[in-house]
Design an enzyme around this catalytic site. Structure first.
Site, PDB file in Angstrom:
ATOM      1  N   TRP A  30       0.814  -1.219   0.000  1.00 45.67           N
ATOM      2  CA  TRP A  30       0.000   0.000   0.000  1.00 45.67           C
ATOM      3  C   TRP A  30       0.846   1.267   0.000  1.00 45.67           C
ATOM      4  O   TRP A  30       1.813   1.368   0.754  1.00 45.67           O
ATOM      5  CB  TRP A  30      -0.881   0.002   1.245  1.00 45.67           C
ATOM      6  CG  TRP A  30      -1.575   1.305   1.501  1.00 45.67           C
ATOM      7  CD1 TRP A  30      -1.098   2.365   2.231  1.00 45.67           C
ATOM      8  CD2 TRP A  30      -2.853   1.706   1.015  1.00 45.67           C
ATOM      9  NE1 TRP A  30      -2.011   3.390   2.229  1.00 45.67           N
ATOM     10  CE2 TRP A  30      -3.101   3.016   1.491  1.00 45.67           C
ATOM     11  CE3 TRP A  30      -3.831   1.090   0.219  1.00 45.67           C
ATOM     12  CZ2 TRP A  30      -4.278   3.702   1.210  1.00 45.67           C
ATOM     13  CZ3 TRP A  30      -5.002   1.785  -0.062  1.00 45.67           C
ATOM     14  CH2 TRP A  30      -5.207   3.080   0.434  1.00 45.67           C
ATOM     15  N   ASP A  33      -0.326   9.061   0.794  1.00 42.40           N
ATOM     16  CA  ASP A  33       0.221  10.413   0.601  1.00 42.40           C
ATOM     17  C   ASP A  33       1.746  10.495   0.419  1.00 42.40           C
ATOM     18  O   ASP A  33       2.496   9.825   1.138  1.00 42.40           O
ATOM     19  CB  ASP A  33      -0.079  11.288   1.828  1.00 42.40           C
ATOM     20  CG  ASP A  33      -1.499  11.183   2.314  1.00 42.40           C
ATOM     21  OD1 ASP A  33      -2.320  10.547   1.649  1.00 42.40           O
ATOM     22  OD2 ASP A  33      -1.775  11.743   3.398  1.00 42.40           O
ATOM     23  N   GLN A  49       3.327   7.438   2.674  1.00 46.28           N
ATOM     24  CA  GLN A  49       2.540   6.605   3.583  1.00 46.28           C
ATOM     25  C   GLN A  49       2.544   5.184   3.026  1.00 46.28           C
ATOM     26  O   GLN A  49       2.159   4.963   1.869  1.00 46.28           O
ATOM     27  CB  GLN A  49       1.108   7.145   3.664  1.00 46.28           C
ATOM     28  CG  GLN A  49       1.002   8.517   4.286  1.00 46.28           C
ATOM     29  CD  GLN A  49       1.055   8.456   5.801  1.00 46.28           C
ATOM     30  OE1 GLN A  49       0.084   8.104   6.456  1.00 46.28           O
ATOM     31  NE2 GLN A  49       2.223   8.789   6.357  1.00 46.28           N
ATOM     32  N   SER A  94       0.807  11.425   7.981  1.00 46.87           N
ATOM     33  CA  SER A  94       1.506  12.353   7.082  1.00 46.87           C
ATOM     34  C   SER A  94       2.211  13.501   7.788  1.00 46.87           C
ATOM     35  O   SER A  94       1.845  13.917   8.887  1.00 46.87           O
ATOM     36  CB  SER A  94       0.521  12.900   6.054  1.00 46.87           C
ATOM     37  OG  SER A  94       0.254  11.881   5.126  1.00 46.87           O
ATOM     38  N   TRP A 274      -4.910   7.235  -6.261  1.00 46.18           N
ATOM     39  CA  TRP A 274      -5.490   6.016  -5.703  1.00 46.18           C
ATOM     40  C   TRP A 274      -6.013   5.104  -6.802  1.00 46.18           C
ATOM     41  O   TRP A 274      -6.111   5.490  -7.966  1.00 46.18           O
ATOM     42  CB  TRP A 274      -6.563   6.328  -4.678  1.00 46.18           C
ATOM     43  CG  TRP A 274      -7.704   7.177  -5.132  1.00 46.18           C
ATOM     44  CD1 TRP A 274      -8.449   7.028  -6.269  1.00 46.18           C
ATOM     45  CD2 TRP A 274      -8.231   8.308  -4.443  1.00 46.18           C
ATOM     46  NE1 TRP A 274      -9.405   7.992  -6.318  1.00 46.18           N
ATOM     47  CE2 TRP A 274      -9.307   8.793  -5.211  1.00 46.18           C
ATOM     48  CE3 TRP A 274      -7.918   8.943  -3.241  1.00 46.18           C
ATOM     49  CZ2 TRP A 274     -10.059   9.901  -4.818  1.00 46.18           C
ATOM     50  CZ3 TRP A 274      -8.670  10.033  -2.863  1.00 46.18           C
ATOM     51  CH2 TRP A 274      -9.716  10.503  -3.633  1.00 46.18           C
TER      52      TRP A 274
HETATM   53  C1  FRU Z   1      -4.748  11.780   3.671  1.00 43.94           C
HETATM   54  C2  FRU Z   1      -4.587  11.141   5.041  1.00 43.94           C
HETATM   55  C3  FRU Z   1      -3.924  12.098   6.007  1.00 43.94           C
HETATM   56  C4  FRU Z   1      -3.334  11.166   7.029  1.00 43.94           C
HETATM   57  C5  FRU Z   1      -2.899  10.004   6.177  1.00 43.94           C
HETATM   58  C6  FRU Z   1      -3.016   8.656   6.845  1.00 43.94           C
HETATM   59  O1  FRU Z   1      -4.870  10.814   2.671  1.00 43.94           O
HETATM   60  O2  FRU Z   1      -5.845  10.705   5.544  1.00 43.94           O
HETATM   61  O3  FRU Z   1      -4.800  13.054   6.571  1.00 43.94           O
HETATM   62  O4  FRU Z   1      -2.263  11.725   7.736  1.00 43.94           O
HETATM   63  O5  FRU Z   1      -3.714  10.029   5.015  1.00 43.94           O
HETATM   64  O6  FRU Z   1      -2.455   7.657   6.059  1.00 43.94           O
END
Ligand code: FRU
Length: 468
Positions: A30, A33, A49, A94, A274
Site C-alpha cells: 500500500w 500520501d 505513507q 503524514s 489512488w
Molecule cells: C490523507 C490522510 C492524512 C493522514 C494520512 C493517513 O490521505 O488521511 O490526513 O495523515 O492520510 O495515512
C-alpha cells in the site's frame, strides 16, 4: 547508486499489465500520501505513507525513495515505523521534512490520538531517531476534535511556523497555525482561516501553505470531497484570505498533494493516485496506490496557477513519431502508433464549436478506449472512462474540468502509463485518472474532431521504464 543497499526491482512490471512503468510506486503493498519532500545535497527525497503488510491502509509506516533526476527512484529503507507504546503506536501519518540548521528533521502525525511528532537523522536521511514526546500533544483550546493532523512546517525569519489540518465543532475545515523557536516546543497562534462546508468540505487534511509569485497558495485535501483544491490568496499576521478556489486535479484520482521547493527554487508537487477498482482486485494484485509525476507550480502574470510536468521527464523519451497539420474528420486512428507507456504532445486548432481530442488505450475495434475531450462550447476538458475497460467492476465515469482556450489553441500533454493517465492542458489544467483496460490489444491512439478543427502537430514518444 545513491545508496548501497540493494533492493528488489519491480517483479510485477513483467506480470501485471496495470503496474506502471515510469511512475513511482513501491514493489508491492500500500502507498498513500507523499510525505517529507526535501531536496538534500542534490538528492530528492520522497517519503510516502506505506503499509509493508499488505495492499490496504493499515500499520502506516513512512516508505522512502530517493532520486537525483526526479525520474529514476531508488528504494531506501523504511524511514519511520510505529513504536509500540509510543505516540505513533497507531501509525506514522503524514507530515513534512525540514532542514534544521543541517539536521534533516521530520515532523509528522502520530496516532491515536493524533499528535505531532518529530524525528531526526544523523546519517544522511538513512535512519531516523524519534523525539520521545510529541511537540504538539493536543488540538488548541476550544477545538475538541480527533482530526488534527498533517503538519507542514517552514522557516520564517528566526523561528518556525507550522500549519496543522483540522475541523471545528460545527463541521468547518480549518488550519491551525503554530510557532516554534526549535521545532520541539510549539506555541499555538490561531486558525489561519475557516472553510464553508458547502464549498470545501468539513475536515481539512494535508494543508500546504507557501508563497508563489506575489500571493500565497493554500493546498487542501478536504473530507469528504475526495479531491484536492488550491486557494490563492494573501497571508498576513497569521491570517489567510482566499481570493479563489480551484480543483488541483480534475481527474478524480489524485489526493493529498504535497509541495516542496528545490535547490533551483522551483515549487514541485506530488500527489497520491489512488486505485479506482475494488479492494478485492487490489488484494489480488498485491499493490495499491501510485505517486503522480512531479509537477511544477508557477503563478502566471495574470494571477492564475500554471501546472506543468517537470521538464526532466523528457529523459524517458525513446522512439519518437510525429505528424504535422492533420485535418480532422471524425476519428482518425494513428495506425503505426501504439503502446501503454507513452507521452503524447498534441497541438490543436479549435476555432470551431465541435469537440476535439485524443483516444488512448484503444482496442482496434474501439470496444475499449479512453477519451480525452475538449469541448469549446461547454468550456471543459474531460476524461471519459465509460469505455476504458470491459471489466464491469472498475470505475467508468466521465470527469470534467473547466478549460477555455483564449487563443483558439489547445495544447495537450498526455502521459499514458498502463493504469495511469495524466493530462496537462494549456499549462493550466491537470487531470489524472486510473484506467484498467481488459484487452491486451487496447494500445491504440486516435485523434478526433471535425473540420475546420485540425491537429497542428502531434508528437508521440515511447517512454522507457524506470525500473530496468
Ligand atoms: C490523507 C490522510 C492524512 C493522514 C494520512 C493517513 O490521505 O488521511 O490526513 O495523515 O492520510 O495515512
Amino acid at each position: 547508486m545513491i545508496h548501497d543497499a540493494s533492493y528488489p526491482a519491480r517483479p510485477l512490471l513483467a506480470t501485471d499489465p496495470h503496474y506502471p512503468r515510469y511512475h513511482f510506486l513501491p514493489a508491492a503493498n500500500w502507498l498513500n500520501d507523499p510525505n517529507g519532500l526535501i531536496h538534500w545535497e542534490g538528492v530528492y527525497h520522497l517519503f510516502y505513507q506505506y503499509n509493508p503488510h499488505g495492499p490496504f491502509h493499515g500499520t502506516i509506516h513512512w516508505g522512502h525513495a530517493a532520486s537525483r533526476d526526479l525520474v529514476h527512484w531508488e528504494d531506501w529503507p523504511i524511514a519511520l515505523a510505529p513504536t509500540p507504546g509510543g505516540a505513533d503506536a497507531g501509525g506514522c501519518w503524514s507530515g513534512c521534512a525540514v532542514n534544521d540548521h543541517g539536521t534533516p528533521t521530520l515532523i509528522y502525525t502520530g496516532v491515536h490520538p493524533q499528535v505531532q511528532c518529530l524525528a531526526v537523522s544523523h546519517d544522511g536521511l538513512r535512519t531516523w531517531e524519534k523525539h520521545a514526546e510529541p511537540g504538539i500533544a493536543a488540538p488548541p483550546p476550544g477545538y475538541p476534535t480527533k482530526d488534527f493532523r498533517d503538519p507542514y512546517v517552514w522557516r520564517d525569519g528566526d523561528h518556525w511556523l507550522c500549519v496543522v489540518g483540522s475541523t471545528t465543532s460545527d463541521g468547518r475545515g480549518t488550519v491551525f497555525l503554530y510557532e516554534s523557536p526549535d521545532l520541539r516546543s510549539w506555541t499555538y497562534r490561531q486558525p489561519i482561516c475557516f472553510g464553508n462546508p458547502e464549498v470545501n468540505g468539513r475536515i481539512w487534511e494535508c494543508p500546504n501553505l507557501f508563497p508563489l509569485g506575489n500571493r500565497y497558495l493554500l493546498l487542501l485535501s478536504p473530507i469528504p470531497l475526495r479531491k484536492s483544491v488550491y486557494l490563492i490568496g494573501t497571508f498576513e499576521d497569521g491570517t489567510f484570505r482566499p481570493e479563489s478556489q480551484t480543483d488541483f486535479d480534475g481527474g478524480g484520482c489524485l489526493y493529498a498533494p504535497q509541495a516542496m521547493r528545490d535547490a533551483a527554487g522551483r515549487r514541485l508537487v506530488w500527489g497520491w493516485l489512488w486505485e479506482d477498482r475494488p479492494r478485492e482486485a487490489c488484494m489480488t494484485a498485491g499493490w495499491n496506490g501510485v505517486m503522480s509525476l512531479p509537477r511544477q507550480l508557477d503563478l502566471d502574470s495574470d494571477g492564475t496557477l500554471r501546472i506543468t510536468p517537470v521538464s526532466e521527464l523528457a529523459a524517458l523519451r525513446g522512439a519518437h513519431w510525429q505528424c504535422r497539420d492533420l485535418p480532422l474528420k471524425g476519428t482518425i486512428p494513428l495506425e503505426d502508433l501504439h503502446g501503454d507507456g507513452l507521452e503524447i504532445e498534441a497541438e490543436f486548432e479549435v476555432e470551431t464549436a465541435g469537440q476535439v481530442g485524443l483516444l488512448i488505450r484503444r482496442s482496434p475495434d474501439g470496444e475499449e478506449e479512453t477519451r480525452i475531450v475538449y469541448d469549446p462550447v461547454a468550456g471543459s476538458l474531460s476524461i471519459d472512462r465509460t469505455k476504458s475497460s470491459t471489466d464491469p467492476v472498475v470505475e467508468r465515469d466521465i470527469r470534467s474540468a473547466e478549460l477555455r482556450s483564449t487563443d483558439g489553441r489547445l495544447s495537450l500533454q498526455v502521459f499514458v502509463d498502463r493504469s495511469v493517465v495524466e493530462v496537462y492542458a494549456n499549462r493550466r489544467v491537470a487531470m489524472t485518472s486510473r484506467i484498467y483496460p481488459n484487452r491486451p490489444d487496447s494500445l491504440g491512439i486516435a485523434a478526433f474532431g471535425e473540420e475546420p478543427a485540425h491537429l497542428r502537430s502531434l508528437d508521440v514518444w515511447e517512454m522507457r521504464t524506470i525500473w530496468e
